[in-house]
Enzyme design. Sequence first.
Site, PDB file in Angstrom:
ATOM      1  N   TYR A 100      91.872 119.173   0.720  1.00 50.97           N
ATOM      2  CA  TYR A 100      91.632 118.943  -0.978  1.00 50.97           C
ATOM      3  C   TYR A 100      90.810 120.237  -1.154  1.00 50.97           C
ATOM      4  O   TYR A 100      89.468 120.369  -0.479  1.00 50.97           O
ATOM      5  CB  TYR A 100      90.829 117.651  -0.814  1.00 50.97           C
ATOM      6  CG  TYR A 100      91.753 116.590  -0.681  1.00 50.97           C
ATOM      7  CD1 TYR A 100      92.664 116.287  -1.513  1.00 50.97           C
ATOM      8  CD2 TYR A 100      91.256 115.543   0.185  1.00 50.97           C
ATOM      9  CE1 TYR A 100      93.557 114.891  -1.833  1.00 50.97           C
ATOM     10  CE2 TYR A 100      92.126 114.434   0.111  1.00 50.97           C
ATOM     11  CZ  TYR A 100      93.075 114.134  -0.672  1.00 50.97           C
ATOM     12  OH  TYR A 100      93.765 113.025  -0.425  1.00 50.97           O
ATOM     13  N   ASP A 107      99.339 116.933  -5.211  1.00 43.12           N
ATOM     14  CA  ASP A 107      99.891 115.873  -5.927  1.00 43.12           C
ATOM     15  C   ASP A 107      98.657 115.073  -6.580  1.00 43.12           C
ATOM     16  O   ASP A 107      98.906 114.049  -7.108  1.00 43.12           O
ATOM     17  CB  ASP A 107     100.840 115.131  -5.376  1.00 43.12           C
ATOM     18  CG  ASP A 107     100.365 114.528  -4.137  1.00 43.12           C
ATOM     19  OD1 ASP A 107      99.221 114.676  -3.728  1.00 43.12           O
ATOM     20  OD2 ASP A 107     101.000 113.627  -3.530  1.00 43.12           O
ATOM     21  N   HIS A 122     101.803 110.918  -2.796  1.00 43.47           N
ATOM     22  CA  HIS A 122     100.572 110.190  -2.338  1.00 43.47           C
ATOM     23  C   HIS A 122     100.512 108.736  -2.067  1.00 43.47           C
ATOM     24  O   HIS A 122      99.740 108.173  -2.227  1.00 43.47           O
ATOM     25  CB  HIS A 122      99.343 110.583  -3.462  1.00 43.47           C
ATOM     26  CG  HIS A 122      98.170 110.862  -2.672  1.00 43.47           C
ATOM     27  ND1 HIS A 122      97.715 112.321  -2.422  1.00 43.47           N
ATOM     28  CD2 HIS A 122      96.942 110.349  -2.377  1.00 43.47           C
ATOM     29  CE1 HIS A 122      96.698 112.550  -2.073  1.00 43.47           C
ATOM     30  NE2 HIS A 122      96.134 111.479  -2.082  1.00 43.47           N
TER      31      HIS A 122
END
Length: 423
Positions: free
Chosen positions: A163, A191, A290
């Site tokens: 991330y 996403d 996700h």
Amino acid sequence: MNPHHCPSSQPPLHTLLSTHDFLSAAASSFPPKTHAFVTSAATDCHTHRSNSHTYSLITLRPRILRDVSRVSISTRILGHPVSSPIFAAATSLGTTVHPDGEKAIGRACKRLGVGMTISTSASFSVDEIARVVRGCETVTEGTEEEEEKEEEKGIPPLWFQLYVDKDRSKSEKLLKQAVEAGVKAVFLTVDAPVPGKREADERISAEEAVGLSSSGVPMTGERAENDKSGGGLGRITGKFLDASVSWGDIAWLRRCLPDEVKIVLKGVQTAADAVRAMEAGVEGIVVSNHGGRSLDTAPATILVLLELHRCCPQVFDKMEVLIDGGVMRGTDVFKALCLGTSGVGIGRGILYGLGYGEEGVRRYVQILNDELETTMKMCGITSLDQVHPGLLNTRAVDHLVPETVEEEHPYAKWRPSMRKKVS
């Protein structure tokens, strides 16, 4: 027995015969906040349900009178040999489920010989988890037969899920640590520019979470503290996310990594973006939404896989395609493999298994492995280089698959510029 759970409500591990049994066990034994965090999905959870349900709409075409006395599910993912196409997808905050968290997952993956993806939001540092997989930390004792099999498997591949932090220097530091820990690829999550709205997680106070360090998530420093929007762990611990990440940042990521570390985009949901990823030169993509936790009513991942075949089949020759989301049976794994994936990620399921520690993760994956082998035998094949789309009937869902890579609706051509100006 796991101190995170209610001992009287957790059924014995040996009684769990399917992945669905693990879900039931989690529902009766996970602390309320842990259960809400693991099971929650975006808004009305349509995509979460569709991920799994859509697999059931694709039927198999069994072949008979083949010699299937010997079957192998070993394969390669991103160039590395693995004992199974199933891998542990990135999951966050493992210690909310079990005190050993991602360390237990790492031990299980090492014993199983399958790949593991370490999350930026893991409960331990990437080095701590990697040390377990490399065998630099004491592991649970197994039988002599298990230890011999483990030596044969060697060290399975480790990947790091990134991330991107608003402070890029923090991400660069993490990437350096990941490379030093020996990861073979970086999965850039694409996403989730912002956390999805997961109402079940928001409804229960973050202060009720068990197993979290008071100093925050190790690799991000974020703390689980309620705010005016609720107690959602995914949202609160995701405040560092950089929503400005764009295609241009792939060049930045490439500069941060040595040539041998591959880049995989995790979260591709359209053929158009698969083509763009291919053109950007990444080594792989994960077709993922996700787990239905980001954008509700996004398409089921197996439908996106069919979209790639219909609209841009060339991507399968240029890069590896992996998938996650909704996989509950060995037949689901088989269907994804028949449609060209080299690996199938399990996220929530790994956490359900983690409720029993390392043994639970191993049993969960082994159940899927056994079902995959059975499916292969029933369909007349003995190795994964024999899978192909002809073993599937997808007609029940073909009408849901887009027919072009372009961002055009088949008949609605309206654009905001066509609005009449109101004086």
